[in-house]
Enzyme design. Structure first.
Site, short mmCIF file in Angstrom:
data_model
loop_
_atom_site.label_atom_id
_atom_site.label_comp_id
_atom_site.label_asym_id
_atom_site.label_seq_id
_atom_site.Cartn_x
_atom_site.Cartn_y
_atom_site.Cartn_z
N SER A 1 0.84 -1.19 0.00
CA SER A 1 0.00 0.00 0.00
C SER A 1 0.88 1.25 0.00
O SER A 1 1.94 1.28 0.64
CB SER A 1 -0.95 -0.02 1.20
OG SER A 1 -2.00 0.88 0.95
N GLU A 2 0.42 2.28 -0.72
CA GLU A 2 1.26 3.44 -1.03
C GLU A 2 1.77 4.18 0.20
O GLU A 2 2.85 4.76 0.18
CB GLU A 2 0.49 4.44 -1.90
CG GLU A 2 0.13 3.94 -3.29
CD GLU A 2 -1.24 3.28 -3.31
OE1 GLU A 2 -1.49 2.35 -2.50
OE2 GLU A 2 -2.06 3.70 -4.13
N ASN A 3 0.98 4.22 1.28
CA ASN A 3 1.42 5.00 2.43
C ASN A 3 2.69 4.44 3.05
O ASN A 3 3.50 5.19 3.59
CB ASN A 3 0.31 5.14 3.48
CG ASN A 3 -0.39 3.84 3.79
OD1 ASN A 3 -0.32 2.86 3.06
ND2 ASN A 3 -1.08 3.81 4.91
N GLY A 4 2.92 3.13 2.94
CA GLY A 4 4.19 2.59 3.42
C GLY A 4 4.10 1.25 4.13
O GLY A 4 4.59 1.10 5.26
N SER B 1 8.09 3.58 -0.37
CA SER B 1 6.94 2.89 -0.93
C SER B 1 6.84 3.14 -2.44
O SER B 1 6.57 2.24 -3.22
CB SER B 1 5.67 3.37 -0.23
OG SER B 1 4.57 2.58 -0.60
#
Lengths: 233, 217
Positions: free
Chosen positions: B46-49, B88
């Protein structure tokens, strides 16, 4: 830079350093990692004409949305504000100037400033309209978009655990933009739920070394707000 | 017009191979979480990390510091790691994500994708879509075949601003599964009960259909 022993201060004193018109980076991706206590103090003290740099606009009624709703923000540099209908309305009505970047480009612009560079070359969005004029540069036989680094006067970041010198540890997905912003601003104000004596943190677990942190305030866990739109999958 | 999301989800789940690193977009794709069996040893990015997120079980305590990029509360599965948003996206841009699933407003015959902006109506921001679309190894689109007014979403050429050009590998709708090939859109499967004529009538793009090879789902 603040001497190690003088970093721990009050939320009032730390936020009073910020003048109206300042450019501020604010950590957080949604609610996790958002420095809610620092933002609420900023709202209480009344600084205005602010430029905010944050991944998103939080959700109506919390975090930076409170500052936007109070008319304190003139410009927002962000990636996605889809969870905040108030911010979208302010943008559409022309009361809030919004600059939107692809999420990873925004992160990298901040990381780049934090690493002491001027900018970087990328092919992201080269063949699409990202809504922003971009300078193109030829290098090694192909075209790249030049992305200047993004710095700020202040960064407001949130850590779950820290020591008095300002070494920071982030919990879960609350890291997100915080460690990047902690490197990219002239003055960094960190809030932490728990502040230990130097030596209490294992040096291998520190995410942001204290050299980047100017001021540190301890805030209660109750100051944190959960996103109302957060949901189960 | 309601469309059959379950059909799309069940079919899309078959695209995930054991051991892969997978990204699930906001909306319908995020529900794929519930279709991945534990034994598949898949890590969801997931992009947030986070690499290795999974949904919380109903009886599990929520950690308010743990969300995916869509804002859903998640927890970690074995082999997970947590990192900042810059790392990320380094993972995305360096092609370390094997497959990503996304929704779409429009997709076209050459694999152009439009899913971030409807000028004058919808412009909440780009988020991670542009970098995922441009850099992921395999992009699978999950969307309704037609919009709520019945207009085709699978077009000759996209009319909305593009998220990325020539980026889509496969499209899974409630009516068909289509691959983007150098020759055009090739139909892999047709939804059960739908005829080739009905599919063509619901689609603006030209479709390559070899009736002897087309499956159903």
């Amino acid at each position: 830079m603040t001497r190690l022993a003088q970093k721990l201060t009050t939320v009032e004193a730390a936020i009073a350093r910020i003048p109206s018109g300042a450019t501020l980076m604010v950590g957080g991706f949604g609610s996790p990692g958002t420095p809610f206590a620092l933002l609420d103090e900023l709202l209480a003290q009344g600084q205005d004409g602010l430029t905010l740099i944050k991944n998103d606009a939080n959700e109506p009624g919390i975090g930076i949305s409170r500052l936007i709703e109070a008319g304190r923000v003139s410009r927002l540099i962000t990636s996605h504000i889809g969870l905040n209908r108030v911010a979208i309305e302010e943008m559409n009505e022309g009361r809030l100037s919004v600059e939107i970047y692809p999420q990873g480009i925004l992160a990298e612009k901040i990381r780049c400033a934090g690493a002491g560079h001027y900018g970087f070359l990328t092919d992201i969005g080269l063949e699409t309209d990202i809504g922003m004029p971009r300078r193109e540069i030829e290098c090694e036989g192909r075209n790249w978009a030049l992305e200047p680094a993004l710095r700020a006067d202040f960064a407001l970041v949130h850590a779950g655990l820290s020591d008095r010198y300002g070494n920071l540890i982030y919990n879960g997905t609350a890291a997100n933009f915080n460690p990047l912003m902690a490197m990219a601003a002239d003055e960094v104000i960190a809030q932490s739920f728990q502040v230990e004596e130097p030596g209490a943190l294992s040096p291998t677990t520190v995410h942001t070394p204290c050299a980047f942190v100017s001021y540190l305030v301890q805030v209660p866990m109750s100051s944190s707000e959960q996103g109302r739109r957060a949901h189960a999958v | 017009m309601p469309y059959d999301q379950q059909r799309i989800l069940a079919r899309a789940a078959r695209e995930i191979e054991p051991g892969q690193i997978v990204n699930l977009g906001i909306g319908l794709p995020s529900q794929l979480f519930n279709y991945i069996p534990d034994e598949a040893q898949v890590l969801v990015h997931s992009e947030n990390g986070i690499l290795g997120g999974r949904p919380c079980h109903p009886d599990e305590a929520i950690d308010y510091d743990m969300i995916d990029a869509g804002g859903a509360y998640i927890t970690t599965c074995p082999g997970a790691s947590l990192f900042d948003s810059s790392m990320s996206f380094a993972m995305i841009r360096r092609g370390r994500v094997d497959v990503t699933f996304m929704g779409a407003f429009e997709v076209d015959e050459v694999g152009n994708l439009a899913n971030w902006k409807i000028p004058g109506k919808f412009s909440p921001g780009i988020g991670g879509a542009m970098e995922l679309a441009q850099k992921v190894r395999r992009l699978v689109i999950m969307c309704s075949h037609n919009d709520k007014h019945g207009n085709p979403k699978i077009l000759h050429r996209c009319r909305l601003p593009l998220t990325a050009p020539r980026c889509v590998s496969r499209i899974i709708t409630d009516k068909a599964v289509m691959d983007v090939t150098p020759q055009g859109l090739e139909v892999v499967d047709i939804a059960e009960g739908l005829s080739i004529e009905e599919l063509r009538a619901a689609t603006e793009a030209s479709l390559i259909i070899d009736a002897s090879r087309v499956g159903s789902y």
